[in-house]
Design a protein around this motif. Structure first.
Motif, PDB file in Angstrom:
ATOM      1  N   LEU A  46       0.864  -1.170   0.000  1.00 27.70           N
ATOM      2  CA  LEU A  46       0.000   0.000   0.000  1.00 27.70           C
ATOM      3  C   LEU A  46       0.901   1.221   0.000  1.00 27.70           C
ATOM      4  CD1 LEU A  46      -2.518  -1.063   2.809  1.00 27.70           C
ATOM      5  CD2 LEU A  46      -2.884  -1.196   0.335  1.00 27.70           C
ATOM      6  N   VAL A  47       0.562   2.220  -0.793  1.00 26.27           N
ATOM      7  CA  VAL A  47       1.411   3.405  -0.909  1.00 26.27           C
ATOM      8  C   VAL A  47       0.628   4.647  -0.496  1.00 26.27           C
ATOM      9  CG1 VAL A  47       2.860   4.787  -2.433  1.00 26.27           C
ATOM     10  CG2 VAL A  47       2.659   2.319  -2.797  1.00 26.27           C
ATOM     11  N   MET A  48       1.138   5.338   0.508  1.00 27.68           N
ATOM     12  CA  MET A  48       0.559   6.611   0.909  1.00 27.68           C
ATOM     13  C   MET A  48       1.092   7.698  -0.014  1.00 27.68           C
ATOM     14  SD  MET A  48      -1.489   8.057   3.057  1.00 27.68           S
ATOM     15  CE  MET A  48      -1.945   9.787   3.173  1.00 27.68           C
ATOM     16  N   CYS A  49       0.192   8.411  -0.688  1.00 26.63           N
ATOM     17  CA  CYS A  49       0.584   9.470  -1.620  1.00 26.63           C
ATOM     18  C   CYS A  49      -0.019  10.791  -1.185  1.00 26.63           C
ATOM     19  CB  CYS A  49       0.086   9.159  -3.030  1.00 26.63           C
ATOM     20  SG  CYS A  49       0.663   7.594  -3.709  1.00 26.63           S
ATOM     21  N   ASP A  50       0.594  11.898  -1.590  1.00 27.94           N
ATOM     22  CA  ASP A  50      -0.097  13.180  -1.502  1.00 27.94           C
ATOM     23  C   ASP A  50      -0.294  13.718  -2.916  1.00 27.94           C
ATOM     24  OD1 ASP A  50       2.561  13.889  -1.842  1.00 27.94           O
ATOM     25  OD2 ASP A  50       2.561  15.450  -0.308  1.00 27.94           O
ATOM     26  N   THR A  51      -1.023  14.829  -3.029  1.00 29.60           N
ATOM     27  CA  THR A  51      -1.632  15.207  -4.309  1.00 29.60           C
ATOM     28  C   THR A  51      -1.181  16.582  -4.783  1.00 29.60           C
ATOM     29  OG1 THR A  51      -3.513  15.875  -2.942  1.00 29.60           O
ATOM     30  CG2 THR A  51      -3.679  13.772  -4.069  1.00 29.60           C
ATOM     31  N   ILE A 171      -1.330   7.194  10.853  1.00 28.45           N
ATOM     32  CA  ILE A 171      -2.746   7.329  11.223  1.00 28.45           C
ATOM     33  C   ILE A 171      -3.638   7.204   9.994  1.00 28.45           C
ATOM     34  CG2 ILE A 171      -4.491   9.020  11.925  1.00 28.45           C
ATOM     35  CD1 ILE A 171      -3.363   7.664  14.297  1.00 28.45           C
ATOM     36  N   TRP A 172      -3.272   7.850   8.888  1.00 21.12           N
ATOM     37  CA  TRP A 172      -4.121   7.782   7.697  1.00 21.12           C
ATOM     38  C   TRP A 172      -4.214   6.355   7.157  1.00 21.12           C
ATOM     39  CZ3 TRP A 172      -7.969  10.456   6.531  1.00 21.12           C
ATOM     40  CH2 TRP A 172      -8.000  11.855   6.674  1.00 21.12           C
ATOM     41  N   ILE A 173      -3.101   5.645   7.107  1.00 18.68           N
ATOM     42  CA  ILE A 173      -3.142   4.265   6.610  1.00 18.68           C
ATOM     43  C   ILE A 173      -3.901   3.373   7.589  1.00 18.68           C
ATOM     44  CG2 ILE A 173      -1.750   2.231   6.060  1.00 18.68           C
ATOM     45  CD1 ILE A 173      -1.750   4.222   3.829  1.00 18.68           C
ATOM     46  N   SER A 174      -3.734   3.608   8.886  1.00 22.00           N
ATOM     47  CA  SER A 174      -4.470   2.801   9.867  1.00 22.00           C
ATOM     48  C   SER A 174      -5.973   3.025   9.737  1.00 22.00           C
ATOM     49  CB  SER A 174      -4.008   3.128  11.289  1.00 22.00           C
ATOM     50  OG  SER A 174      -4.447   4.411  11.718  1.00 22.00           O
ATOM     51  N   ARG A 175      -6.386   4.250   9.421  1.00 25.32           N
ATOM     52  CA  ARG A 175      -7.807   4.523   9.190  1.00 25.32           C
ATOM     53  C   ARG A 175      -8.300   3.798   7.937  1.00 25.32           C
ATOM     54  NH1 ARG A 175      -8.149  11.114  10.090  1.00 25.32           N
ATOM     55  NH2 ARG A 175      -8.255  11.115  12.384  1.00 25.32           N
ATOM     56  N   TYR A 176      -7.477   3.784   6.903  1.00 21.72           N
ATOM     57  CA  TYR A 176      -7.835   3.070   5.677  1.00 21.72           C
ATOM     58  C   TYR A 176      -8.049   1.583   5.964  1.00 21.72           C
ATOM     59  CZ  TYR A 176      -7.324   0.804   1.131  1.00 21.72           C
ATOM     60  OH  TYR A 176      -7.515   0.012   0.033  1.00 21.72           O
ATOM     61  N   LEU A 177      -7.128   0.991   6.726  1.00 21.95           N
ATOM     62  CA  LEU A 177      -7.258  -0.426   7.064  1.00 21.95           C
ATOM     63  C   LEU A 177      -8.532  -0.676   7.868  1.00 21.95           C
ATOM     64  CD1 LEU A 177      -3.582  -1.370   8.066  1.00 21.95           C
ATOM     65  CD2 LEU A 177      -4.695  -1.591   5.840  1.00 21.95           C
ATOM     66  N   LEU A 178      -8.857   0.241   8.769  1.00 26.11           N
ATOM     67  CA  LEU A 178     -10.056   0.089   9.583  1.00 26.11           C
ATOM     68  C   LEU A 178     -11.313   0.162   8.726  1.00 26.11           C
ATOM     69  CD1 LEU A 178     -11.223  -0.281  12.408  1.00 26.11           C
ATOM     70  CD2 LEU A 178     -11.087   2.201  12.723  1.00 26.11           C
TER      71      LEU A 178
END
Length: 329
Positions: A46-51, A171-178
């Motif tokens: 999984l890759v966390m990206c910004d925009t 935190i953002w990836i953990s929210r995605y997993l949740l």
């Protein structure tokens, strides 16, 4: 792939998300952090990206870019800011918008027996909490704990200590997993800071914070100086600490009033709590209890670093704030 720099930039249709006009719809994704994929396994990531715009400018919803600037400032880097974030959330029954374990259209018994509870009549959603914890461990998220919360159907997990920008990524990836896990379970996740009105606890995202100076001998004075700075920027922080937070920060249910800044040792009814252990040792960390469960971690963590490390109040404002807060700094 071991580093985001090895990955290409990509793009998506920003006009479908309200982030770009239809006539120039491409939003560019910049890879920033990599996590193992607990759903597909193997070498999948999984890759966390910004925009960004095609011209390389961060789009308005990209809060990571500004946070990265603050966390890369040499003064901030030298202070090695640590964050421990307590993410509360509420599980809802599908279709009825009512907490898991509650009778539809009715209420369970009053709060008291549910916090960190066990038992089928007190704990609702442990399978989801446990599955999420395992997924975070597999992904490489710096998760450090989980517990059932005060309101039945509400849970919390903790991420940290994490350094700098990493706290927001995790935190953002953990929210995605949740979100993915609740989707599989057929349960609805809400990060609303006050999902049920009345005599029920809201949902926060308490943010524990320290700098290198705070963690070293004599750091208690640096903690008090940070609290003084935060008192002077209370309105700025509150405006950025989550939508609907005014429904939660009422001065009741272990919260401080949204309109008044306060601090105290072991006092969970204050804006900022300092632990007994920190007071006794003369060093440690502070807990900002104001952020709502739906806060943006990039905003909250970077504001704390900016306003306690980079920003300096005028001597007059500092003296007035110290007198008001009874801080000897």
């Amino acid at each position: 792939v071991e580093d985001p720099s090895e990955l290409p930039k990509w793009n998506y249709d920003g006009s479908s998300t309200g982030q770009a006009p239809g006539e120039d719809s491409e939003v560019i994704l910049y890879p920033q952090a990599i996590f193992k994929d607990p759903f597909r396994g193997g070498n999948n990531i999984l890759v966390m990206c910004d925009t960004y715009t095609p011209a390389g400018e961060p789009i308005p919803t990209n809060k990571r870019a500004r946070a990265a600037e603050i966390f890369s400032d040499p003064k901030v880097v030298s202070e090695v800011p640590w964050f421990g974030i307590e993410q509360e959330y509420t599980l809802l029954q599908t279709d009825v918008n009512w907490p898991l374990g509650w009778p539809v259209g009715g209420y369970p018994g009053p709060q008291g027996p549910y916090y960190c509870a066990v038992g089928a009549d007190k704990s609702f959603g442990r399978d989801i909490s446990d599955a999420h914890y395992k997924a975070c461990l597999y992904a490489g998220i710096n998760i450090s704990g989980t517990n059932g919360e005060v309101m039945p159907g509400q849970w919390e997990y903790q991420v940290g200590p994490s350094v700098g920008i990493e706290a927001g990524d995790h935190i953002w990836i953990s929210r995605y997993l949740l979100e993915r896990i609740t989707e599989q379970a057929g349960v609805v996740l809400t990060l609303d800071p006050k999902p049920i009105q009345g005599d029920w606890n809201g949902a926060g995202c308490h943010t524990n914070y320290s700098t290198k100076t705070m963690r070293e001998d004599g750091g208690y004075e640096a903690i008090k100086k940070a609290i003084l700075n935060l008192s002077l920027r209370h309105d700025l922080h509150i405006s950025a600490y989550g939508e609907g937070n005014e429904r939660r920060l009422t001065g009741k249910h272990e919260t401080a009033s949204i309109d008044q800044f306060s601090w105290g040792v072991a006092n969970r009814g204050c804006s900022i709590r300092v632990g007994r252990d920190t007071e006794a040792k003369g060093k440690g960390y502070l807990e900002d209890r104001r952020p709502a469960s739906n806060m943006d971690p990039y905003i909250v963590t970077s504001l704390l670093a900016e306003n306690t490390i980079l920003w300096e109040p005028t001597p007059e404002a500092e003296a007035l704030a110290a007198k008001k807060l009874a801080l000897n700094v």
